[in-house]
Scaffold this active site. Structure first.
Site, PDB file in Angstrom:
ATOM      1  CD  GLU A  81      -5.266   3.476  -2.514  1.00 40.82           C
ATOM      2  OE1 GLU A  81      -6.181   4.200  -2.074  1.00 40.82           O
ATOM      3  OE2 GLU A  81      -4.106   3.893  -2.701  1.00 40.82           O
ATOM      4  CE  LYS A 105      -1.294   7.212  -3.741  1.00 39.13           C
ATOM      5  NZ  LYS A 105      -1.945   6.247  -2.830  1.00 39.13           N
ATOM      6  CG  ASP A 159      -1.746   1.264   1.371  1.00 42.31           C
ATOM      7  OD1 ASP A 159      -1.767   2.071   0.418  1.00 42.31           O
ATOM      8  OD2 ASP A 159      -2.367   1.440   2.441  1.00 42.31           O
ATOM      9  CG  ASP A 162      -9.663   3.996   0.165  1.00 35.31           C
ATOM     10  OD1 ASP A 162      -9.176   4.559   1.158  1.00 35.31           O
ATOM     11  OD2 ASP A 162      -8.980   3.359  -0.655  1.00 35.31           O
TER      12      ASP A 162
END
Length: 567
Positions: A145, A68, A6, A168
């Protein structure tokens, strides 16, 4: 050996499949969570994780976080005199996780399944693959994800038809996916999201609220300093987490011999974050609409991502869906565990029943065309070839014609997005295609888009008149490195010296002491300086027993101090 990773905006985790179940692997500090932060120490050696995070406010010019969010772009981030691409910084995090597994199990890690937000674009997915390559990993499989979370919950093992929604909300991104399980097939019906909405944005809202309350105070320091901004962000994170347990929390800042404080309640937090909470609704409604499913028909709601720990997020979810969502698995860990399940499925682990995963294309993908209105022509219109939330893998073709007499070239421009005009969508690349010179409209081109399970887009153009086929190589895709550039940057990363792993626990403690020294004043600051001096003296003796004993004593005192930071 294949692992599940992850790779998060704020934190990253790695897991393996062992003894018929997914297991998280601790890092050098014994923690399952590695902050997605990279820095250089005073000797120019690379620091990854908690040691780098502790230096965010004390050495902001040598430390980077939240990279990211820039994956798939051409942005570069400076660490001292060096400049890094987001892929390179992500690669250093991936490499650290890879080494943690190799030291834990004594096996070489050669391959990884890496999770990505469901709403990641083609360029962002390619950048993630490149980060894996730069870290020395083969990345054949990317898993969305929300799909990973569903795998971790074992939804694929249920023997009845089930429909569920994954909510999420992580540190930097928000995804919502609707999935259905039937006869061993887990199918994603629809995905939507926001790549710039997460816990970091809630922290930024808290910081802005605090700064607004101090606007009239002329003694308040200049917040343009990177070190001070990082301190404010860290304090906002502490306050947000504290409000998950208590009715009120105090936002505090000490600087230049003065201290500023503001008490914030849970109700105030809800008002501060109201615009962000409203942004959560849009992707949920879009996913439900695209999946053609009603909330009442969903069997389960899964909350994923550390930000879902916030009571106001849980309250919002319960209100939207009319039930309490599932949170049996730690929301910080569930995606990594699911990535390990996907890795095991890829290896065909005997303990796992065969399950077929299907996914969807999160964005519409198309080309620029010229539209005709009577005798008028208008360029810049969008022609979708693959529409969002089509099940993948998918291949679609549409036919276009030349626009001008004796035209010899067609410039095919590829975009992703949902807007009617290409100027409001994201350009992915372009290809110039030679065509035979004939009257306008006589030359046709069959444009085929193919989108695979890993979210990678390929295109080919066939000219039926000549039987020529042109494979699309995107020459101007923003932010995607060429193979030559990847090789060059791989060589540069190999030359970087990494801070010695065995010294990391002591480095983290010294960085933590330095950060707390800057945060505090008076007697507390004097105490911290004495602790740091004493610990450095003991380090000089190289007596591992004395070092470990003093480190444990100092860490215990710091834990007490940080629980009541302004005492």
């Amino acid at each position: 050996m294949i692992v599940g990773i992850d790779l998060g905006t704020t934190n990253s985790l790695v897991a393996v499949w062992r003894d018929d179940s997914p297991q998280l692997v601790p890092n050098a500090l014994g923690s399952l969570i590695t902050p997605s932060v990279v820095g250089l120490d005073d000797q120019g050696q690379v620091l990854v994780g908690q040691a780098a995070r502790e230096r965010l406010q004390t050495h902001p010019q040598l430390t980077a976080a939240l990279f990211k969010r820039h994956m798939g772009s051409a942005q570069e981030i400076s660490l001292g005199a060096r400049r890094f691409r987001p892929e390179e910084l992500s690669a250093l995090v991936l490499r650290s996780l890879k080494e943690d597994v190799e030291r834990a199990f004594g096996e070489a890690v050669t391959e990884a399944v890496i999770s990505v937000p469901a709403y990641f674009s083609d360029a962002q997915r390619k950048a993630t693959r490149i980060a894996g390559e730069l870290a020395g990993l083969k990345v054949e499989k990317l898993v969305n994800e929300p799909t990973a979370a569903a795998l971790a919950y074992g939804v694929h093992q249920k023997d009845r038809e089930t429909s569920f929604l994954v909510f999420d909300l992580g540190g930097g991104t928000f995804d919502v996916s609707i999935l259905e399980l039937f006869e061993g097939v887990m199918e994603v019906r629809a995905s939507a999201g926001d790549n710039f909405l997460g816990g970091e944005d809630f922290d930024a809202a808290l910081v802005q609220h605090f700064l607004s309350s101090q606007r009239q105070d002329k003694a308040f320091p200049d917040v343009d300093s990177p070190g001070l901004r990082n301190r404010l962000r860290r304090e906002a994170e502490r306050v947000r987490q504290a409000l998950g347990q208590e009715a009120t929390a105090t936002f505090s800042l000490a600087h230049g011999g003065q201290q500023w404080e503001q008490v914030i309640s849970q109700d105030e937090l809800q008002k501060i974050c109201a615009p962000l909470l409203e942004r959560l609704r849009g992707p949920i409604e879009r996913a439900l609409r695209d999946a053609r499913i009603r909330v009442a028909d969903l069997d389960e709601i899964l909350l994923v991502g550390g930000t879902t720990r916030m009571p106001l997020i849980r309250k919002l979810a319960a209100g939207l869906f009319g039930r309490f969502p599932a949170m049996q698995i730690n929301p910080d860990e569930v995606v990594a565990l699911g990535a390990a399940v996907q890795a095991a499925l890829k290896q065909r682990a005997a303990a796992l029943e065969e399950v077929v995963l299907t996914d969807v294309c999160p964005y519409s993908l198309g080309i620029e065309t010229t539209a005709q209105f009577g005798r008028m022509y208008e360029a810049g219109h969008y022609l979708p070839i693959i529409e969002r939330n089509c099940v993948v893998p998918i291949s679609r073709v549409k036919t276009i014609q030349t626009l001008h007499d004796n035209q010899t070239q067609v410039l095919l421009k590829i975009f992703q997005g949902e807007s009617r005009m290409v100027k409001d969508n994201i350009a992915l690349g372009e290809l110039s295609i030679p065509v035979p010179p004939r009257p306008a409209g006589e030359v046709e081109l069959d444009v085929r888009f193919t989108y695979d399970n890993n979210g990678i887009l390929e295109a080919e153009v066939k000219i039926p008149a000549t039987d020529e086929v042109h494979s699309l190589v995107i020459e101007k895709s923003p932010g995607v490195l060429s193979p030559e550039e990847v090789r060059r940057r791989l060589a540069e990363l190999a030359q970087l010296k990494v801070h010695p792993r065995e010294q990391l626990v002591n480095t983290v403690l010294l960085a933590r002491l330095e950060r707390l020294y800057q945060e505090h004043l008076g007697e507390v600051r004097e105490m911290l300086a004495q602790m740091a001096g004493s610990f450095q003296q003991v380090l000089g003796t190289q007596d591992t027993g004395r070092i470990a004993d003093l480190r444990a004593a100092i860490e215990q005192r710091l834990e007490e101090l940080e629980r009541s930071p302004w005492q």
